[in-house]
Design a protein around this motif. Structure first.
Motif, PDB file in Angstrom:
ATOM      1  N   ASN A 126     -16.037 -42.138 -11.597  1.00  0.00           N
ATOM      2  CA  ASN A 126     -16.981 -41.439 -10.735  1.00  0.00           C
ATOM      3  C   ASN A 126     -16.299 -41.169  -9.394  1.00  0.00           C
ATOM      4  OD1 ASN A 126     -17.713 -43.604  -8.668  1.00  0.00           O
ATOM      5  ND2 ASN A 126     -18.198 -44.668 -10.590  1.00  0.00           N
TER       6      ASN A 126
ATOM      7  N   TYR B 153     -17.664 -41.958  -6.338  1.00  0.00           N
ATOM      8  CA  TYR B 153     -18.238 -42.739  -5.241  1.00  0.00           C
ATOM      9  C   TYR B 153     -17.134 -43.336  -4.371  1.00  0.00           C
ATOM     10  CZ  TYR B 153     -22.415 -42.559  -8.201  1.00  0.00           C
ATOM     11  OH  TYR B 153     -23.462 -42.142  -8.962  1.00  0.00           O
ATOM     12  N   GLN B 154     -17.451 -43.565  -3.114  1.00  0.00           N
ATOM     13  CA  GLN B 154     -16.512 -44.172  -2.182  1.00  0.00           C
ATOM     14  C   GLN B 154     -16.775 -45.680  -2.114  1.00  0.00           C
ATOM     15  OE1 GLN B 154     -13.996 -42.334  -0.750  1.00  0.00           O
ATOM     16  NE2 GLN B 154     -14.830 -40.723  -2.084  1.00  0.00           N
ATOM     17  N   TYR B 155     -15.750 -46.482  -2.363  1.00  0.00           N
ATOM     18  CA  TYR B 155     -15.927 -47.929  -2.432  1.00  0.00           C
ATOM     19  C   TYR B 155     -15.254 -48.691  -1.293  1.00  0.00           C
ATOM     20  CZ  TYR B 155     -17.492 -46.942  -7.180  1.00  0.00           C
ATOM     21  OH  TYR B 155     -18.166 -46.457  -8.267  1.00  0.00           O
TER      22      TYR B 155
ATOM     23  N   ALA C 286     -23.460 -46.821  -6.232  1.00  0.00           N
ATOM     24  CA  ALA C 286     -22.107 -47.302  -5.937  1.00  0.00           C
ATOM     25  C   ALA C 286     -22.130 -48.780  -5.577  1.00  0.00           C
ATOM     26  CB  ALA C 286     -21.504 -46.487  -4.790  1.00  0.00           C
TER      27      ALA C 286
ATOM     28  N   ALA D 267     -16.215 -47.742 -12.196  1.00  0.00           N
ATOM     29  CA  ALA D 267     -15.595 -47.461 -10.896  1.00  0.00           C
ATOM     30  C   ALA D 267     -14.533 -46.370 -11.004  1.00  0.00           C
ATOM     31  CB  ALA D 267     -14.988 -48.737 -10.324  1.00  0.00           C
TER      32      ALA D 267
ATOM     33  N   ASP E 105     -26.739 -42.031  -4.539  1.00  0.00           N
ATOM     34  CA  ASP E 105     -25.333 -42.331  -4.806  1.00  0.00           C
ATOM     35  C   ASP E 105     -24.897 -43.649  -4.171  1.00  0.00           C
ATOM     36  OD1 ASP E 105     -25.192 -40.054  -6.233  1.00  0.00           O
ATOM     37  OD2 ASP E 105     -23.992 -38.912  -4.796  1.00  0.00           O
TER      38      ASP E 105
ATOM     39  N   GLN F  30     -12.302 -50.750  -3.721  1.00  0.00           N
ATOM     40  CA  GLN F  30     -11.731 -49.756  -4.625  1.00  0.00           C
ATOM     41  C   GLN F  30     -10.830 -50.419  -5.671  1.00  0.00           C
ATOM     42  OE1 GLN F  30      -8.287 -47.557  -2.857  1.00  0.00           O
ATOM     43  NE2 GLN F  30      -8.768 -48.742  -1.024  1.00  0.00           N
TER      44      GLN F  30
END
Length: 490
Positions: free
Chosen positions: A94, A96-98, A297, A91, A293, A102
């Motif tokens: 990278n 990526y949007q979480y 994610a 996490a 992606d 997050q």
């Protein structure tokens, strides 16, 4: 007679030593994990380098005992390092949007606690624990009643699952534990040597499979299948290549389920009837959605328990003071005291602690735990949290070792161990859930085991060790018969 009993005790003692492996991991592996934990605390090396090495060591120790017996300690260690270390490091590294999933603190702050706490938890657990040689243990059992026991346990579990819908609170939880006997029944079926044993074992899991597919929740299904697979796998010795292949296929299967799960649930809510197998094949094709992606994610989110732990690190003690052992006392009170003596004791579930120690509000239908790692920090901070995790690992290992020593005298109880340690294997459950399963699960497992054995006895073959001398003495024919019967029953 005293000499004869002494001989029997000596036989039992030597048999126990022959089937118990007191080393749950190699010394080199334990030392390496300890060093990496210290490095993690000091943040000397990149976490993206340290964490995969830790995962590799734990996977290696897991596969070493995969065909020896059910490696519950190693499986627990593996799940912990995957969810507390590997998920978070992916996490952090990278773009990526979480969203709300997050990581709430920076990488250094997270791993200077999570790395030493996790690795030392694993080190202590594996150093103190033991494993068992399943094939030698079960060679003592007469399996003629195994099919009857499997059907009996499935019937009891079915009745308990129906009755559980009519009750609440502690009664419902007790009936839920009884309903888990169907999975013990699956293990009895698996070892029955019946021509249809695999079909019968699958039938025991069918209720869980159907319920998982109907709502798109696969966690319990995967965990029980993993445990039962370990029982099956240990029936014979496998080559290293076969074990690596099995673990690789398992990893691919888990990844496939994680990437399709969200879409699968959405289709169910719309009233559609999706095929989980078809979706997995479609997603894993070279041009499938699994490699997009968003899907990757989502898979990281499912693997990563660290986002919750990081929220605890941010919220405590800035917004919520340390609990100073409060949740631990509540967990023991809930597990050991009846509600009559502790009417205000804590309910298992996780919602209360989650909101209190993360500051994140979840909806009423969702239940999330802050995990033992998060709860340890919420009580005592970094240093105290590391010590508590070490104590927790020792506690789990000692209980498991004691259970294996009991199994050496009652080998059929080996099939009941998951009812005791099912919640301990997980990485997201809090101490109250773990201790509730250990205490109440142990009571129900022992009670059901003895009740089952009274109705469908599993006879134990006499252990004969040539190096143990049998005392010579003249006895009457009646006494000789009684002595032989006593030895067979023991």
């Amino acid at each position: 007679m005293s000499a004869y009993r002494s001989s029997r005790q000596e036989q039992r003692s030597r048999f126990l030593k022959s089937i118990l492996d007191r080393r749950s991991a190699s010394v080199y592996g334990l030392v390496l994990l300890t060093v990496l934990g210290v490095i993690g605390y000091a943040q000397i090396l990149p976490n993206l380098l340290v964490v995969p090495i830790i995962v590799g060591v734990v996977v290696y120790e897991f596969q070493k005992r995969l065909d020896q017996g059910v490696p519950l300690l190693q499986l627990t260690a593996l799940i912990a390092v995957l969810q507390w270390l590997l998920g978070p490091v992916l996490a952090y590294n990278n773009d990526y949007q979480y969203g709300k999933y997050q990581m709430y603190v920076d990488e250094t702050r997270y791993f200077e606690y999570a790395l030493p706490a996790t690795t030392l938890y694993v080190v202590v657990m594996l150093a103190i624990g033991a494993s068992i040689r399943q094939k030698e243990l079960l060679s003592r059992l007469d399996r003629s009643n195994f099919v009857k026991i499997g059907f009996f346990l499935n019937f009891i579990a079915f009745v308990a699952s129906i009755a559980a819908t009519r009750f609440g609170g502690g009664v419902q939880f007790a009936l839920f534990l009884v309903s888990q006997a169907r999975y013990v029944g699956a293990i009895y079926f698996l070892f029955s040597r019946h021509p249809l044993r695999l079909l019968l074992a699958g039938g025991s899991l069918s209720f869980l499979l159907i319920s998982s597919l109907s709502v798109g929740m696969f966690h319990d299904l995967l965990l029980w299948m993993a445990v039962i697979f370990c029982y099956w796998f240990a029936q014979r010795k496998w080559t290293f290549k076969a074990k690596v292949l099995s673990l690789s296929v398992t990893g691919l299967l888990l990844f496939a389920i994680q990437v399709v799960k969200q879409d699968y649930r959405s289709q169910i809510r719309r009233g559609e009837q999706p095929s989980i197998a078809g979706m997995m094949l479609s997603y894993l094709s070279p041009t499938g959605k699994a490699w997009e992606d968003g899907a990757i994610a989502n898979a990281i989110i499912r693997l990563n328990q660290g986002w919750i732990i990081s929220a605890v690190l941010e919220h405590v003690p800035a917004e919520e003071p340390f609990a100073d052992g409060g949740t631990i006392r509540e967990a023991f009170e809930s597990a050991l005291l009846p509600r009559l003596l502790a009417p205000n004791k804590k309910e298992a579930g996780g919602r209360e602690n989650f909101k209190k120690f993360t500051g994140i509000v979840i909806n009423k239908e969702t239940s999330m735990g802050i995990s033992p790692l998060g709860e340890a920090y919420a009580n005592y901070g970094v240093f105290g949290g590391v010590l508590l995790m070490m104590a927790f690992g020792a506690f789990f290992a000692v209980l498991f070792k004691l259970s294996l020593k009991f199994v050496a005298t009652r080998p059929a109880f080996f099939f009941w161990l998951p009812m005791l340690f099912y919640q301990s294997i997980k990485a997201e459950t809090e101490f109250v859930v773990v201790l509730n399963q250990l205490s109440k699960g142990a009571f129900i497992a022992f009670a059901m085991y003895y009740f089952t054995d009274m109705n469908f006895p599993v006879r134990i073959k006499q252990v004969v060790l040539r190096s143990v001398p049998v005392p010579r003495r003249r006895v009457s024919s009646t006494a000789a018969v009684n002595a032989t019967a006593g030895s067979a029953a023991g």
